[in-house]
Design an enzyme around this catalytic site. Sequence first.
Site, PDB file in Angstrom:
ATOM      1  N   ASP A  70       0.816  -1.213   0.000  1.00 29.84           N
ATOM      2  CA  ASP A  70       0.000   0.000   0.000  1.00 29.84           C
ATOM      3  C   ASP A  70       0.846   1.258   0.000  1.00 29.84           C
ATOM      4  OD1 ASP A  70       0.946  -0.412   2.575  1.00 29.84           O
ATOM      5  OD2 ASP A  70      -1.018  -0.768   3.461  1.00 29.84           O
ATOM      6  N   ASP A 139      -7.289  -2.671  14.315  1.00 33.62           N
ATOM      7  CA  ASP A 139      -8.670  -3.020  13.939  1.00 33.62           C
ATOM      8  C   ASP A 139      -8.699  -4.194  12.964  1.00 33.62           C
ATOM      9  OD1 ASP A 139      -7.676  -1.877  11.646  1.00 33.62           O
ATOM     10  OD2 ASP A 139      -9.205  -0.294  11.488  1.00 33.62           O
ATOM     11  N   HIS A 141      -7.081  -4.516  10.129  1.00 26.97           N
ATOM     12  CA  HIS A 141      -6.937  -4.277   8.689  1.00 26.97           C
ATOM     13  C   HIS A 141      -5.652  -4.898   8.169  1.00 26.97           C
ATOM     14  CE1 HIS A 141      -4.943  -0.238   9.830  1.00 26.97           C
ATOM     15  NE2 HIS A 141      -4.015  -0.843   9.129  1.00 26.97           N
ATOM     16  N   GLU A 146      -9.604  -1.618   5.463  1.00 26.77           N
ATOM     17  CA  GLU A 146     -10.248  -1.300   6.730  1.00 26.77           C
ATOM     18  C   GLU A 146     -11.487  -2.172   6.933  1.00 26.77           C
ATOM     19  OE1 GLU A 146      -8.700   0.399   8.748  1.00 26.77           O
ATOM     20  OE2 GLU A 146      -8.145   2.420   8.104  1.00 26.77           O
TER      21      GLU A 146
HETATM   22  C1  GLP Z   1      -0.521   0.576   8.421  1.00 24.21           C
HETATM   23  C2  GLP Z   1      -0.256  -0.221   7.159  1.00 24.21           C
HETATM   24  C3  GLP Z   1      -0.464  -1.685   7.356  1.00 24.21           C
HETATM   25  C4  GLP Z   1       0.237  -2.145   8.602  1.00 24.21           C
HETATM   26  C5  GLP Z   1      -0.342  -1.436   9.773  1.00 24.21           C
HETATM   27  C6  GLP Z   1       0.231  -1.870  11.115  1.00 24.21           C
HETATM   28  O1  GLP Z   1      -1.832   0.951   8.584  1.00 24.21           O
HETATM   29  N1  GLP Z   1      -1.032   0.201   6.054  1.00 24.21           N
HETATM   30  O2  GLP Z   1      -0.008  -2.387   6.209  1.00 24.21           O
HETATM   31  O3  GLP Z   1       0.111  -3.533   8.740  1.00 24.21           O
HETATM   32  O4  GLP Z   1      -0.092  -0.050   9.619  1.00 24.21           O
HETATM   33  O5  GLP Z   1       1.360  -1.147  11.434  1.00 24.21           O
HETATM   34  P1  GLP Z   1       2.319  -1.477  12.631  1.00 24.21           P
HETATM   35  O6  GLP Z   1       3.100  -2.675  12.176  1.00 24.21           O
HETATM   36  O7  GLP Z   1       3.180  -0.271  12.781  1.00 24.21           O
HETATM   37  O8  GLP Z   1       1.483  -1.758  13.801  1.00 24.21           O
END
Ligand code: GLP
Length: 262
Positions: A70, A139, A141, A146
């Site tokens: 993403d 959440d 995702h 989402e």
């Molecule tokens: C963002 C990214 C996700 C990722 C998530 C969790 O929202 N788009 O791909 O998995 O954060 O991030 P973290 O690993 O910092 O908790």
Amino acid sequence: MRVVIQENYEKMCLWAANLIVDAINGHKGDKPFVLGLPTGSSPLGVYRNLIQMNKDGKVSFKNVVTFNMDEYVGLPHEHDQSYWYFMHENFFNHIDLPEQNINMLNGMAEDLEAECAEYEKRIASYGGIDLFMGGIGVDGHIAFNEPFTSLASRTGVRTLTTDTRIVNSRFFGNDMNKVPATAVSVGVGTVFDSKCVLVLINGHAKARALAHTVEGAMSQMWTCSALQMHNNAIIACDEAACGELKVDTYKYFLDIEKSQRI
Ligand code: GLP
């Protein structure tokens, strides 16, 4: 679904890095190995291990093609919170992966829908993704899919929830208004089509999401739960993330891993 519980974050990352290295080294045929990659804090330790293993000559990325999950809409490459910047800083600049093998969604594209459709075609042109590593949000995702994103979704534009923008504001000077409200992201279906999906889930904050991923009903409320239908989905997690699992669930997955080692 395989759930691999490691004692702590460092061990989880080493385990995941070894899995990726084994997959790359065991890859046969003329086609490059196609690796899907995430951003976020969860994969940082995996990237550190992969960089070291590359330097030690245990793995080469010369025959690897990457696709990132993403990207925020509206952040140029040079913005230090763009995922392009993150990936180069934390991984790509330190390994022998040819720049032309890197694929990332362009959140600055004039026609975002066309950009996303082309990304799907590019993935297909390589015969799909061999291993997609991902993380999840609190959440649940996966990528930027989402809650309420279709479990069959393909690459497209996503509106971020207020919760996600608040969580991610820690990288934007704790100002939620600086976090882009939209992103481009592979779909749940895009991730699902990969031959293997490896998801990293660590820390107390992800305990609820891990429980929904593993024990909950498959639901668009928790897009990560779609992995229950994948025939080669692996969750790598640490002890801290297991707090909301049932004791029996926790013990069962530990037993399975023990029996595989014998
Ligand atoms: C963002 C990214 C996700 C990722 C998530 C969790 O929202 N788009 O791909 O998995 O954060 O991030 P973290 O690993 O910092 O908790």
